[in-house]
Design an enzyme around this catalytic site. Structure first.
Site, PDB file in Angstrom:
ATOM      1  N   LYS A 147     132.700  92.277  18.514  1.00 33.45           N
ATOM      2  CA  LYS A 147     132.840  92.751  17.127  1.00 33.45           C
ATOM      3  C   LYS A 147     134.100  92.194  16.461  1.00 33.45           C
ATOM      4  O   LYS A 147     134.077  91.877  15.268  1.00 33.45           O
ATOM      5  CB  LYS A 147     132.844  94.277  17.076  1.00 33.45           C
ATOM      6  CG  LYS A 147     134.056  94.954  17.690  1.00 33.45           C
ATOM      7  CD  LYS A 147     133.991  96.453  17.505  1.00 33.45           C
ATOM      8  CE  LYS A 147     135.188  97.126  18.153  1.00 33.45           C
ATOM      9  NZ  LYS A 147     136.467  96.738  17.556  1.00 33.45           N
ATOM     10  N   THR A 148     135.209  92.059  17.201  1.00 36.03           N
ATOM     11  CA  THR A 148     136.435  91.530  16.597  1.00 36.03           C
ATOM     12  C   THR A 148     136.234  90.074  16.177  1.00 36.03           C
ATOM     13  O   THR A 148     136.699  89.651  15.115  1.00 36.03           O
ATOM     14  CB  THR A 148     137.616  91.641  17.581  1.00 36.03           C
ATOM     15  OG1 THR A 148     137.750  93.003  18.003  1.00 36.03           O
ATOM     16  CG2 THR A 148     138.913  91.197  16.914  1.00 36.03           C
TER      17      THR A 148
ATOM     18  N   ASP B 205     136.802  98.163  10.604  1.00 35.42           N
ATOM     19  CA  ASP B 205     136.604  98.140  12.053  1.00 35.42           C
ATOM     20  C   ASP B 205     136.469  99.578  12.564  1.00 35.42           C
ATOM     21  O   ASP B 205     137.028 100.509  11.988  1.00 35.42           O
ATOM     22  CB  ASP B 205     137.803  97.447  12.712  1.00 35.42           C
ATOM     23  CG  ASP B 205     137.580  97.170  14.185  1.00 35.42           C
ATOM     24  OD1 ASP B 205     136.418  97.235  14.644  1.00 35.42           O
ATOM     25  OD2 ASP B 205     138.562  96.881  14.889  1.00 35.42           O
ATOM     26  N   GLU B 206     135.713  99.770  13.674  1.00 35.03           N
ATOM     27  CA  GLU B 206     135.544 101.092  14.306  1.00 35.03           C
ATOM     28  C   GLU B 206     135.116 102.140  13.273  1.00 35.03           C
ATOM     29  O   GLU B 206     135.676 103.236  13.195  1.00 35.03           O
ATOM     30  CB  GLU B 206     136.846 101.530  15.000  1.00 35.03           C
ATOM     31  CG  GLU B 206     137.376 100.549  16.032  1.00 35.03           C
ATOM     32  CD  GLU B 206     136.578 100.543  17.334  1.00 35.03           C
ATOM     33  OE1 GLU B 206     135.518 101.205  17.392  1.00 35.03           O
ATOM     34  OE2 GLU B 206     137.007  99.861  18.269  1.00 35.03           O
TER      35      GLU B 206
ATOM     36  N   GLN C 159     129.653 105.144  20.431  1.00 33.02           N
ATOM     37  CA  GLN C 159     131.028 105.256  20.918  1.00 33.02           C
ATOM     38  C   GLN C 159     131.878 106.161  20.026  1.00 33.02           C
ATOM     39  O   GLN C 159     133.107 106.060  20.025  1.00 33.02           O
ATOM     40  CB  GLN C 159     131.676 103.874  21.015  1.00 33.02           C
ATOM     41  CG  GLN C 159     131.010 102.954  22.034  1.00 33.02           C
ATOM     42  CD  GLN C 159     131.807 101.685  22.271  1.00 33.02           C
ATOM     43  OE1 GLN C 159     132.865 101.691  22.906  1.00 33.02           O
ATOM     44  NE2 GLN C 159     131.300 100.580  21.764  1.00 33.02           N
TER      45      GLN C 159
ATOM     46  N   ARG D   7     133.247 100.364  30.228  1.00 39.72           N
ATOM     47  CA  ARG D   7     134.563  99.746  30.455  1.00 39.72           C
ATOM     48  C   ARG D   7     134.507  98.782  31.635  1.00 39.72           C
ATOM     49  O   ARG D   7     135.428  97.978  31.825  1.00 39.72           O
ATOM     50  CB  ARG D   7     135.629 100.822  30.778  1.00 39.72           C
ATOM     51  CG  ARG D   7     135.911 101.878  29.718  1.00 39.72           C
ATOM     52  CD  ARG D   7     136.160 101.314  28.357  1.00 39.72           C
ATOM     53  NE  ARG D   7     134.926 101.286  27.577  1.00 39.72           N
ATOM     54  CZ  ARG D   7     134.737 100.543  26.507  1.00 39.72           C
ATOM     55  NH1 ARG D   7     135.661  99.718  26.089  1.00 39.72           N
ATOM     56  NH2 ARG D   7     133.586 100.583  25.852  1.00 39.72           N
TER      57      ARG D   7
END
Length: 728
Positions: free
Chosen positions: A33-34, A217-218, A248, A604
């Protein structure tokens, strides 16, 4: 242009090259995503679709903002400082600094961090002569921030009872005090900026015309006010590009509203919803298990992670007799990963649902000499509430311990101020004695308050003199007022009390490992045991925390692990009531957030994922038998490898969990009262409010015990069941 798009997969490329329109990018864990966010900005600038000053990019952490700026610098020959890239608070601060007069702020207004805000509230309560036991500062801080994050000033806050009305009055006084002193807390930055744009139409139109592309973002972590602020800035026709993952969303306790994503999809994104589902982090079996788990949540926007990196290894499910055996099994596996497979310690993470769980893991790592680092928090014996309890114990063992005296003489608050302590310290120096002994020389009100504290310590010493160490600690927590103090703290009290319970468990473990059977019999030896335990606590607090730059095993809560990744991940304590947490089992939304938390934990892991649970766990110094987490049942069996950890200390009984291939004898259960909620006796019965399991002797099949974990009705039935078992 081709260089910008060369490393993108088709959905990423589609997201980056969208026209100037609202869009929702559902970016799964490890899906890049970044890269999509930064490449989108670079693509807009490279195609002259927007000038640098027309970009506004919002992140949730300074680290993420700096990473975005660094990536942009690598992609384009521009200086990223010309762009508005930053956190919500940072961008609002920038806007308020430019328009401080319009915002009604002092030109040099200062920002209060969380600790400064709490100190300000304490000062206000003291000046207003408010009982801090009835209105705890931290609780008032949470009350104020929660209202600000909802966009509600004190004048508009609702209050239906006297207690809440008083908190609203204190909220209003706090606002007035901050305005008078020229300071603003974090929540105030966003609220003041939002109010500025609403109230000042020319200014609002200026920023609406300036920012043509707003990237977030997020997005799943936004609260109501943050979302309203974004919509306000986009009111002039700017394109909102929201990147997030509803699976998330794990920060509801901070005010995050996952519903913002559904609202954005319906009212803004429309057909422009792009799913980034190719994962570049985890092996296939890990993703298959995570997908299967999260599908049990109902209100999802939906996606399915996949990878072309192969299935990888099966997920290992460890069942251990106790939490101590669980810690031993985990550390054994860590040692094998390091010694036999060359895995670096800093690529191994131990995750847990609550901070209190770290104690058993820390103890085992300490005992085995493995360096570790607690990420985003303090090691167990360094936590504030634990150090307070240990200070009381130190005073009981040694009244001349001035450091311990000063730590707890006014904690919990008992009216002993700085001036009194200054007089006491001067007196102690003149008499060449300890503060404890010098207290008898004080007179007046100061002497009376300190004398009351001395009497409290003497009383606790008398109460604990004939008690075993774990009981003594439990008594200290009660009699000192620590228990009542933390129960009044609605924000952090539950977690701090859990850590104090773990201190009792630590003492129980210490007694088992370091004392002979006859030690507790003699009072002289009891004093030695207390001193030995305090020495052990000090040593464990001071050793094996890794030095800066040293490779070390990482310990953290699942919340702290968000955004991180490791080669090997252990998710520990997977038991009903622990993970998912008891508090979440009473309502559907709570359980769905716990499932999202488990999903975050699982994703993770890059190569190996371990899921561990214990048949029994120490709680309040007593053994609590536990059911495996319902999340384990939601995972696909073909992706799992079940391992029962057998240790030399395994007790004779074993738990009929259904997770081990070992044969189990049929339980022999006397006739019991009817179970609540229509439950019947059997293995692994599941219910929203009740958990049920049978524990039997592995050799004889006798001595049945029934455990009901959840709900008040379940506890009433448990009492009846045990009463009947006793007669049987």
């Amino acid at each position: 242009m081709s260089d910008l798009l060369a490393r993108l997969n088709p959905p990423q490329r589609e997201a980056v090259t969208l026209p100037s329109t609202h869009a929702l990018i559902l970016a799964g864990a490890g899906s890049g995503k970044t890269r999509v966010l930064t490449t989108r900005i670079a693509w807009l600038l490279a195609n002259d679709l927007v000038s640098p000053h027309g970009i506004l990019a919002v992140t949730f952490t300074n680290k993420a903002a700096k990473e975005m700026q660094a990536r942009l610098s690598a992609l384009l020959p521009i200086h990223p400082r010309g762009l508005w890239i930053g956190t919500f608070h940072g961008l609002c601060n920038r806007m308020l600094r430019a328009h401080w007069r319009d915002a009604g702020l002092a030109q040099t207004f200062q920002i209060l961090d969380s600790a400064d805000q709490l100190a300000t509230i304490k000062r206000l309560l003291k000046a207003a002569n408010v009982d801090v036991e009835k209105y705890p500062p931290r609780e008032l801080q949470s009350f104020i921030n929660a209202h600000k994050e909802q966009g509600v000033r004190a004048g508009a806050a609702e209050a239906w009872d006297h207690y809440t009305r008083k908190k609203v009055e204190l909220y209003a006084e706090y606002e007035a005090q901050c305005q008078r002193e020229g300071v603003a807390d974090f929540a105030e930055l966003l609220l003041r900026c939002h109010e500025l744009l609403i109230r000042n139409e020319p200014l609002r139109q200026h920023y609406q015309a300036r920012f043509r592309h707003i990237l977030i973002d997020e997005f799943q972590d936004t609260n109501r006010l943050q979302y309203d602020w974004l919509k306000l800035l986009a009111g002039g026709g700017a394109a909102l590009f929201a990147v997030g993952d509803d699976d998330q969303s794990i920060y509801a306790f901070r005010g995050a509203e996952v519903a913002n994503m559904r609202d954005f999809e319906q009212h803004y994104a429309g057909e422009h919803v792009i799913r980034l589902e190719q994962n570049y982090r985890s092996a296939g079996n890990i993703l298959a298990a995570a997908n299967a788990l999260i599908r049990n949540n109902r209100a999802r926007l939906g996606k399915n992670l996949w990878t072309d990196a192969g299935e990888g290894e099966l997920l290992r499910v460890f069942e251990s007799p106790s939490d101590l055996d669980e810690a031993r099994a985990v550390v054994d596996e860590i040692r094998a990963l390091m010694d036999e497979e060359g895995v670096s310690p800093d690529q191994i993470a131990l995750l847990y649902r609550s901070n209190a769980q770290s104690r058993a893991l820390e103890h085992e790592l300490f005992s085995r000499g493995l360096p570790y680092r607690v990420y985003g928090g303090l090691r167990f014996f360094e936590r504030q509430e634990v150090k307070h309890a240990l200070a009381y114990l130190r005073l009981i063992a040694n009244p001349d311990d001035d450091t311990a005296f000063l730590r707890v003489v006014n904690f919990p608050v008992r009216g002993i101020g700085a001036r009194t302590l200054e007089i006491l310290q001067t007196t102690a120096r003149q008499l060449n004695t300890s503060l404890y002994n010098a207290a008898a020389s004080l007179s007046g009100k100061a002497g009376a308050t300190v004398a009351a504290f001395i009497r409290l310590i003497e009383q606790i010493r008398d109460e604990t003199r004939a008690r075993p160490l774990p009981e003594s600690i439990a008594r200290v927590v009660q009699s000192s007022g620590l228990d009542a103090h933390y129960r009044a703290d609605k924000r952090e009290g539950e977690e701090r009390l859990a850590n104090l319970d773990e201190l009792v468990n630590a003492a129980t473990l210490f007694m088992g490992e370091h004392t002979a059977p006859n030690v507790a019999a003699a009072s002289e030896a009891e004093d030695d045991v207390l001193v030995a335990f305090l020495t052990h606590a000090a040593l464990e607090a001071g050793e094996h925390q890794a030095e800066t730059g040293q490779a070390a095993v990482q310990l953290m809560t699942v919340h702290a692990a968000k955004g991180l990744e490791f080669d090997a991940v252990f998710i520990t304590g997977l038991e009903q009531g622990l993970f998912p947490h008891d508090n979440a089992l009473e309502d559907h939304d709570g359980l769905e957030e716990e499932r999202r938390l488990m999903y975050v934990a699982m994703t993770r892991a890059r190569k190996r994922l371990y899921l561990t649970h214990a048949q029994s766990r120490l709680l309040h110094g007593q053994t609590r038998y536990a059911l495996p987490s319902l999340f384990l049942e939601e995972l696909p069996p073909e992706a799992l490898k079940h391992i029962t950890a057998i240790t030399p200390r395994q007790p004779a009984w074993s738990y009929n969990s259904g997770f081990s291939s070992r044969p189990r004898p049929a339980p022999v259960v006397p006739p019991l009262p009817e179970l609540p909620g229509g439950l019947t006796i059997g293995s692994n019965v599941r219910h929203a409010k009740f958990g049920f399991g049978v524990i039997v002797d592995a050799e004889t099949g006798s001595d049945a015990r029934v455990q009901v974990n959840f709900g008040s009705a379940g506890m009433k039935w448990l009492a009846l069941a045990y009463a009947k078992l006793e007669k049987a």
